[in-house]
Design an enzyme around this catalytic site. Structure first.
Site, mmCIF file in Angstrom:
data_model
loop_
_atom_site.group_PDB
_atom_site.id
_atom_site.type_symbol
_atom_site.label_atom_id
_atom_site.label_comp_id
_atom_site.label_asym_id
_atom_site.label_seq_id
_atom_site.Cartn_x
_atom_site.Cartn_y
_atom_site.Cartn_z
ATOM 1 C CG MET A 1 -1.853 -1.209 1.246
ATOM 2 S SD MET A 1 -3.046 -1.119 2.596
ATOM 3 C CE MET A 1 -4.069 0.237 2.015
ATOM 4 C CD GLU A 2 2.363 5.451 -4.326
ATOM 5 O OE1 GLU A 2 3.345 5.922 -4.927
ATOM 6 O OE2 GLU A 2 1.197 5.524 -4.747
ATOM 7 C CB CYS A 91 -3.016 0.368 -7.941
ATOM 8 S SG CYS A 91 -2.954 2.079 -7.349
ATOM 9 C CE LYS A 132 -4.327 -6.474 -3.228
ATOM 10 N NZ LYS A 132 -3.996 -5.517 -2.160
ATOM 11 N N GLY A 193 -9.240 -7.702 1.415
ATOM 12 C CA GLY A 193 -10.204 -6.611 1.365
ATOM 13 C C GLY A 193 -11.168 -6.579 2.532
ATOM 14 C CD GLU A 194 -14.158 -2.811 4.533
ATOM 15 O OE1 GLU A 194 -14.621 -2.112 5.453
ATOM 16 O OE2 GLU A 194 -13.395 -2.349 3.650
ATOM 17 N NE ARG A 217 -8.136 0.120 3.803
ATOM 18 C CZ ARG A 217 -9.414 0.433 3.669
ATOM 19 N NH1 ARG A 217 -9.831 1.660 3.955
ATOM 20 N NH2 ARG A 217 -10.289 -0.468 3.244
#
Length: 317
Positions: A1-2, A91, A132, A193-194, A217
């Site tokens: 994640m940039e 992305c 990905k 994801g999530e 995240r």
């Protein structure tokens, strides 16, 4: 994640344990062969056996649309000791998509196949090439075709972020749709994801049928999440930190002080305060204390001021 999961956070979060491997921030490839010095800026772990301080392997991730150039850079990374090469077809950033990279490539499965095939041919057979993807660009009508194209090109594993580019990061994630992708290919599929909690991870595994989860995240907001997930599944690997299970704010304190020490040693002064704020911003999703800490230091800019605040604002080791 940039701009988030750089080498500093990779170092810190893998100290907690539970992480099998890391993928670097994407390295944007345009029309040139990058120097080793430039590649090391994104993946400095390549100078230390391509592993974090805790010993977790780090795979460089490449982003671009020029198959020949991607292959050349992948070959250079292999020579530098990369344990694997990951390709970013997920992305959703507008600037990336506008230049034909990331999720924009999901509109043409044949281009995906050609890129993976070129990279696969450029690196030794002993070095896996993975990819990905998202479920699609505007919709998920090509999801299975894209996955099959990645497999046909030689991808050894496919990570699927369970949303389209158009859906961005808005909940929910469609983990059940990943099950369709998994059934369409023979290579391992990873659900992403999530995933913010143990319950999310369990639901993602149940709905997708995947046995591997990729965290983004979620692990930044909850650093012990990988260990908590494995503990819930009955498997907790070794760690240089603490045993499985969630961590309290007090227990997180030493990790945050280590983060600050690495940041002040390796990042430019103008970046240091911002990185603390960035991490606190996500930590407050899980830790109420992080909201207080964020409010206290949000106006701080000078590293010396952040240093003074850290002594009282974050639990001491």
């Amino acid at each position: 994640m940039e701009g988030l999961l750089d080498f500093v956070l990779r170092d810190i979060l893998t100290r907690v344990g539970g992480v099998e491997k890391c993928v670097s921030e994407f390295i944007r490839i345009t029309h040139s062969l990058m120097s080793e010095k430039a590649l090391l800026r994104t993946v400095p772990e390549l100078a230390h056996g391509a592993r974090t301080f805790a010993g977790v392997p780090v795979w460089p991730q490449l982003l671009g649309s020029d198959a020949v150039c991607l292959a050349e850079n992948a070959a250079r990374l292999a020579e530098m000791g990369a344990p694997g090469i990951d390709l970013n077809f997920g992305c959703p950033a507008k600037v990336v998509n506008r230049h034909g990279g990331g999720a924009a490539l999901l509109q043409d499965p044949e281009v995906l196949r050609a890129i993976v095939a070129a990279v696969r041919a450029a690196v030794p057979a002993s070095i896996p090439v993975t990819a990905k993807m998202r479920l699609g660009f505007n919709d998920d009508s090509l999801a299975l075709d894209c996955a099959r194209a990645l497999e046909a090109g030689g991808a050894a594993e496919i990570v699927v972020h369970a949303r389209t580019k158009a859906q961005g990061y808005r909940p929910p994630a469609y983990w059940d749709r990943v099950a369709d992708v998994r059934e369409a290919v023979r290579v391992p599929v990873v659900v992403n994801g999530e995933i913010w909690s143990v319950e999310d991870a369990q639901a993602a595994v149940a709905q997708s049928g995947c046995h591997i989860v990729m965290l983004g995240r979620g692990i930044v907001a909850r650093p012990a999440l990988a260990r908590s997930v494995l503990a819930a599944m009955g498997t907790v690997p070794g760690s240089i930190a603490q045993p499985g299970g969630d961590w309290s704010w007090k227990e997180l304190g030493p990790l945050m002080h280590a983060f600050w020490q690495i940041a002040t040693t390796h990042l430019e002064k103008k970046q240091q305060a911002g990185r603390v704020k960035q991490w606190l911003n996500l930590l407050r999703r899980h830790y109420p204390e992080a909201q207080t800490a964020f409010d206290e230091m949000r106006t701080l800019v000078k590293p010396s001021d952040v240093e003074d605040w850290m002594r009282t604002g974050i639990p001491q080791p």
